[in-house]
Design a protein around this motif. Sequence first.
Motif, PDB file in Angstrom:
ATOM      1  N   HIS A 185       0.746  -1.264  -0.164  1.00 49.87           N
ATOM      2  CA  HIS A 185       0.026  -0.130   0.065  1.00 49.87           C
ATOM      3  C   HIS A 185       0.929   1.201  -0.058  1.00 49.87           C
ATOM      4  CE1 HIS A 185       0.821  -0.334   4.358  1.00 49.87           C
ATOM      5  NE2 HIS A 185       0.683   0.968   4.331  1.00 49.87           N
ATOM      6  N   GLU A 186       2.061   1.149   0.318  1.00 52.07           N
ATOM      7  CA  GLU A 186       2.770   2.381   0.420  1.00 52.07           C
ATOM      8  C   GLU A 186       3.780   2.589  -0.960  1.00 52.07           C
ATOM      9  OE1 GLU A 186       5.665   2.747   3.398  1.00 52.07           O
ATOM     10  OE2 GLU A 186       4.160   2.121   4.977  1.00 52.07           O
ATOM     11  N   SER A 236       0.910   2.436  -5.719  1.00 55.88           N
ATOM     12  CA  SER A 236       0.230   3.534  -6.473  1.00 55.88           C
ATOM     13  C   SER A 236       1.048   4.925  -6.442  1.00 55.88           C
ATOM     14  CB  SER A 236      -0.820   3.948  -5.491  1.00 55.88           C
ATOM     15  OG  SER A 236      -0.661   4.531  -4.141  1.00 55.88           O
TER      16      SER A 236
END
Length: 480
Positions: free
Chosen positions: A409-410, A413
């Motif tokens: 998640h870090e 994106s």
Amino acid sequence: MKTHAPAMDPALSELLELGRITIPPGGNINITGRDPVFPTPFLLGKAAATVLAAQGAAISSIWRQRSGRSQTVTVDMADAAVSLKSVVHLRQRGYPVPYPDEAYPLTNFFRCRDGRHIFMHAGYPHLRDGLLKLLNCPNEAESIAKAVSTWDSVALEDAIAKARLCGGIARSEEEWLNTPQGRLLASQPVIEIERIGDSAPEAMGAARRPLEGIRVLDLTHVLAGPMSTRTLAEQGATVLRVRPPAHPTIPSFVMDTGHGKLSTLLDLTQAPDCDRLNGLLKSADIFVQSYRPGTIAGLGFSAEAAARQRPGIVYVSFSCYGESGPWGERGGWEQLAQSVTGMAFAQGSAENPTLSPVYPNDYITGYLGAYGALAALLMRAKEGGSYHVRVSLCRSAMWTQSFGRLPPHEWKSVPGPSSELLTRLESTRETPYGMLRFLGPITSYSETKPYWEFPSAPMAAHAPVWPENSPIIYDAPDPI
């Protein structure tokens, strides 16, 4: 001024200890910013910035010897990360400079009969032709995939190595560390600096720039090796790049790594050209080579031979897998280091190994090689001696992975560097190629501003002599 304590950063402390570098009194080494900059789980900005900070400490030590003054060095992680793919930012009269497509048919991952993936590299025509002959297929993606699917992965990897071609199975980091080559590299430092001969100390006298008067013979190709010598040229080293006349080149990489260098041709299979290189070597300080292990030695220019010819030489060797062990004679490329050491697994998955969005091992290994050369110069100045500095793409990949990984998640994106960041780092200069826009040096020095004295020039643009015997017509630019 308060001295920055390297022990606060274990990775920087490790590099400084390897190079026996101490930060000069009154100096300061700063690493700023944070990861990630690119969509990758690895802390590439931090890894690259750490090496550049160590380089900065070495340059500051040299500057202290040559001027009596200290300085502050600052490296930003975002800037360092962007530098790991500087070739794609080249602009020639405003247009992108084409570079090889990573996805052209042969240079890619393919699934073998046992379900494992292998990455094959066909960066030069003889590698492409050899792989196609081994696979007995045309240079077309569907045909290549079909041919690879008839091989078990280990058998194909071994056959590629036996034919002196380039390819490697996509392994997990754990699998790599359990191979004989992985275990061997894990037992070695990320930079090896070995004293290989005796000579008198060579003090570095007063100078306008830290590496002024330091002569570098650059027998490198593609990216990691020439990046190291380009880095030395940032602080005033005289770099003469030597290419065999028949060796293929990749134009965009030549342009991107050619800043600050002179470039010539010598055929080391011919006695007159060997004599010319020996003549250059006698007054050189650093000899850098990045060909397959044993190639340059076989032409009479091993580290030991260079030390006999020029006591006090700093000899820097680049390889893919290291120079010893069962894979010590194998040739390789940046992408193969990503594949075999586990980076491609982590960037993608076991079912879909994926390359990093940058070239981490090429650039970081280049920075490590430059730092090793600087450290050896300081050792020579203090205690004399000839030195052999060794770095490898795979050992660098292992070191980079030791910084840890970000959770998905870090990083998944992350959009990449902003246009504002790129604009801040870019420079423009008239060159023999026309007007070039490129990424300039990214390390900030309070006293010794980095810049390249000469613009990037085509291969063989200069005679095989040191510049005081061949006047250079280019004007030095304002510091970048």
